[in-house]
Design an enzyme around this catalytic site. Sequence first.
Site, PDB file in Angstrom:
ATOM      1  N   LYS A  33       0.858  -1.187   0.000  1.00  0.00           N
ATOM      2  CA  LYS A  33       0.000   0.000   0.000  1.00  0.00           C
ATOM      3  C   LYS A  33       0.897   1.241   0.000  1.00  0.00           C
ATOM      4  CE  LYS A  33      -3.935   1.761   2.709  1.00  0.00           C
ATOM      5  NZ  LYS A  33      -4.764   1.520   3.924  1.00  0.00           N
TER       6      LYS A  33
ATOM      7  N   LEU B  21      -6.936   8.361   3.438  1.00  0.00           N
ATOM      8  CA  LEU B  21      -7.046   6.957   3.878  1.00  0.00           C
ATOM      9  C   LEU B  21      -8.380   6.664   4.552  1.00  0.00           C
ATOM     10  CD1 LEU B  21      -3.507   6.291   5.483  1.00  0.00           C
ATOM     11  CD2 LEU B  21      -4.170   6.057   3.079  1.00  0.00           C
TER      12      LEU B  21
ATOM     13  N   SER C 105      -9.494   1.388   2.702  1.00  0.00           N
ATOM     14  CA  SER C 105      -8.562   2.206   1.967  1.00  0.00           C
ATOM     15  C   SER C 105      -7.440   1.414   1.284  1.00  0.00           C
ATOM     16  CB  SER C 105      -7.942   3.237   2.906  1.00  0.00           C
ATOM     17  OG  SER C 105      -7.132   2.634   3.870  1.00  0.00           O
TER      18      SER C 105
ATOM     19  N   ILE D  17      -7.601   1.033   9.955  1.00  0.00           N
ATOM     20  CA  ILE D  17      -7.967   1.800  11.156  1.00  0.00           C
ATOM     21  C   ILE D  17      -9.461   1.744  11.404  1.00  0.00           C
ATOM     22  CG2 ILE D  17      -8.291   4.058  10.034  1.00  0.00           C
ATOM     23  CD1 ILE D  17      -6.919   5.356  12.441  1.00  0.00           C
TER      24      ILE D  17
ATOM     25  N   GLY E 193     -11.389  -0.622   8.973  1.00  0.00           N
ATOM     26  CA  GLY E 193     -11.861  -1.650   8.043  1.00  0.00           C
ATOM     27  C   GLY E 193     -11.026  -1.690   6.768  1.00  0.00           C
ATOM     28  N   SER E 194      -9.955  -0.928   6.730  1.00  0.00           N
ATOM     29  CA  SER E 194      -9.231  -0.668   5.476  1.00  0.00           C
ATOM     30  C   SER E 194      -8.460  -1.849   4.897  1.00  0.00           C
ATOM     31  CB  SER E 194      -8.285   0.522   5.657  1.00  0.00           C
ATOM     32  OG  SER E 194      -9.021   1.729   5.636  1.00  0.00           O
TER      33      SER E 194
END
Lengths: 564, 564
Positions: B133, B191, B217, B238, B240-241
């Site tokens: 990422k 994000l 994200s 943070i 569900g990303s």
Amino acid sequence: MALTSWEQTAAAKRQSVLNAIPEKWRIKGPIPAPTEQRDVTGPYIQQFLSPREVEITETDAVGITERTTTGQWTAVEVTEAFCHRAALAHQLVNCLHEIFFDAALETARILDDHYTKTGKPLGPLHGLPVSLKDQFHVKGVETTMGYVGWINTFQGKTNDPRYLTHESELVKELRAAGAVLYCKTSVPMTLMSGETMNNIITYTHNPKNRLLSSGGSSGGEGALIALRGSPAGFGTDIGGSIRVPASFNGLYGIRPSVGRMPYEGAANSGDGQNTVLSVVGPLSPSARGLILLFKTVLGAMPWLGDPGVLEIPWREEIVEETRKLVQGKPEGLAFGIFYDDGQVKPQPPVERAMRIAAETIKRLGHKLIKWEPPSHLTAASLANRAYNMDGGADVLQNFALSNEAIHTSVVIDASGSPQKTALEIAALNVEKREYQKQYLDYWNSTAQVTGTGRPVDAVICPVAPHAACIPGKYATIGYTAFINVLDYTSAVVPVTSADRRVDVVGKEGREYFGELDRKTEGEYDADVFDGAPAGIQLFGRRLQEEKILVLAEYLGEEFRKASA
Amino acid sequence: MALTSWEQTAAAKRQSVLNAIPEKWRIKGPIPAPTEQRDVTGPYIQQFLSPREVEITETDAVGITERTTTGQWTAVEVTEAFCHRAALAHQLVNCLHEIFFDAALETARILDDHYTKTGKPLGPLHGLPVSLKDQFHVKGVETTMGYVGWINTFQGKTNDPRYLTHESELVKELRAAGAVLYCKTSVPMTLMSGETMNNIITYTHNPKNRLLSSGGSSGGEGALIALRGSPAGFGTDIGGSIRVPASFNGLYGIRPSVGRMPYEGAANSGDGQNTVLSVVGPLSPSARGLILLFKTVLGAMPWLGDPGVLEIPWREEIVEETRKLVQGKPEGLAFGIFYDDGQVKPQPPVERAMRIAAETIKRLGHKLIKWEPPSHLTAASLANRAYNMDGGADVLQNFALSNEAIHTSVVIDASGSPQKTALEIAALNVEKREYQKQYLDYWNSTAQVTGTGRPVDAVICPVAPHAACIPGKYATIGYTAFINVLDYTSAVVPVTSADRRVDVVGKEGREYFGELDRKTEGEYDADVFDGAPAGIQLFGRRLQEEKILVLAEYLGEEFRKASA
């Protein structure tokens, strides 16, 4: 002059603690002034006890549980002996906030019944009296944390159903392990002080030298255990509050990393300040006493009762590894060392304690390297900004409950300065993390110079510039607060005591780091400090409790032999 | 109309990413519109690849390393195949922020040389391409994190010496394990979004159905791995990303507890917000791929490089224990389950995925109990207050660097609301801890009803109300953010895909929880969603990564059989 309302409330509470001492255990006649009888440990306090009581109370926590878990000593006899001695201790140095001997004896009777019926102890602490700093809630007992405004309330809240009913997680776990709870020990108002004073019990003096402080903020624990009114107890540490009283009272103590010991359900100062956290840890006259308590609490799987505790059980494999290193296998140990923090040079007794420690380590054949980490001044600044981020709002709210007077030894900013904002706090957290990273990198880099192929195993340094301190003269948290910022594991190991004959300020002039350094040297008086215990700090990286406890036990024994 | 300055900068960066794709790997001719060709995975992308490239890129991370660590496949061949496929993926769904194939091939050559010379792999990931990422810093490569204002800077700072030179800890550890780094994947600006869009790459579409979102994200990771342009990668979570893109793309992903995977030296949003923390975790098409990455990173002892990582190595004993429970020894497993959060009922594909999961668990003979925890609404409120504590100051500062336009899918408050004060943040931290304690107590209490003598082993629930989502229609973080507030371990396990024939909204009217519930049902269209993957969440207590990974592997295989 008539007492103000808060003075009356404080006086009534003070009296109620004294009233909880059975008549038979009250000291008859006047207690000599500190100038006449400084040291009230050993022979002085023993005069009030039977030989059997002395035998019991001068056995350490491991020795006691060896006997209570095997039926050699009853819980009732052990409990009574410690209640008696704790009662005397309080009368001598004002170290207790709460006394609940009746409940303790009731617990002890139940434990004895259990043993009689089952032939087995309830748990590893069966029949062991354990003292608690007055942040832990015990059913049926108040928690004032030294605030007049908390009397008759639950942490300052009136009519709260938790008043006298709530119990902290640690307390539940200690009970389940068979411990006997019998008293809670004094703390300074706000908990933010290297001494222990509040408007309820006034001042907790150092039992080895009542001209001096017992340290803070777990000063009641330190004083009580030094007098053997408790074989072991729990304090808390956000800037040195376990280590300072341990050192000032000639005890072992450990400030573990965050998340090993349960804080859940205990009262605190500045609760919710998440940058530099207070932690719970034990104090005891023996290192093996610390190990017993630490291991027992972890055995209760505190992560199932406290969401803040990490699921890291007691790691016996680290104990084994460390013991091998102690025995010089494969290549022995390496220690970092620093004698002063570049701000305040330690007074002579502490300087000598450090010398004894260094010489002992060298004599044992271990490596010793000069510790030159990222500046501890940065850490002290980070700590102070964290402690004061609310501008004193939390403590001021608590003072306002009673309008009580604020003691000058409180080191937190209680002036009602502006609070930090979210962005400022975030920047502080980032700065802290960057400091932690630099320190970790420095630690790792020492693998190049130790000669063991590993970085240092631990670092040795002073706990404070003074062995105990003159009331109102606590100099600096520079030797302790960096540990809290780093979240490292740090134990205090007793080394020696101030000796008026040898611990004198050098005649020749020296360079001073600054005004505080000059002032601190000036405040030293070989005669006044005589007899004050002096320990050293032994610290390791984050979450290195098993290793540091084993090293504390090993070095403590060697220091004892060296200074004997 | 002329482009504004930030539009030009963004367009130039967008073009430079495309320019980094070798001519031979560019898709010639127009790419069909999503309405014509929704699904670009499988046969569609395979048309651009050789059979050998298909074979390599459709082997999972474990299969690849079995071959690359034993000399069966060279690192260069594997790397080239993935670079090619990643280049195609980006052209199809805009999933990459950075392409550095040349550096990757250079690394691969060095790895091959190492193997040739020593006959041994460099480490457990020898020759495995791993995607990252665009929060992780890689030497020689930019990190924009989707901000136009970060182009040509280090996290928005111009002339910072770390620009193009700094490397995140995770990156160092992956390199040391033999991984090949070759691209960084797209993220939403800030994000803070369940979709992935920014002014540089515009929007990352779902490869299984380009009418829909790839989630956020870590949406670039999700899309790239779904297209097998990467065998495994790392995202962050943070709220569900990691889990949302894993579920939307039919992948496995894990949000570990804070302190297991290294975040040190990575860019972040709202850095220093310490109440609800973002964590790093892997995504992969196979559960064993997650295990390989997780175990490898822990094997690097990341606590020696990142002060925020806990010294908890990979615990094989928990793996063994869990495998025994899977085999029904001694009394099998017990799962909690909830089908909706009482706010928004899942749309039909997710509902069916949950039914398949529940029926499979029952068929396997494990216990299933209704999960009725402390309200997740409380958790969502806590999360939102944590995310927004600075009133958007951090993200506004970053937008201001370029004056770029703010996308409406950003879920953080970017209105410049007042920041919370230190006391308010402290109160929030206390409220969070109290919620965590209530939840833990509830978890423990299920030992009374599971019939196994233990509390539930894990809990099953939806990841979001939708299987993927229509751009701009991400409904709620209510199914994911409570995990971050609790700091629990949560894995996503793929179950099925939306099927226009069976996944239809029931004809009969139902009670709605509220307006969002009604709206979310209304937005469902069986035809539009057809083909979108639907996974479920499988969560355990804090720091239960080993257990949850083993259960994810077990259940994933059973779900696959059940929905086949």
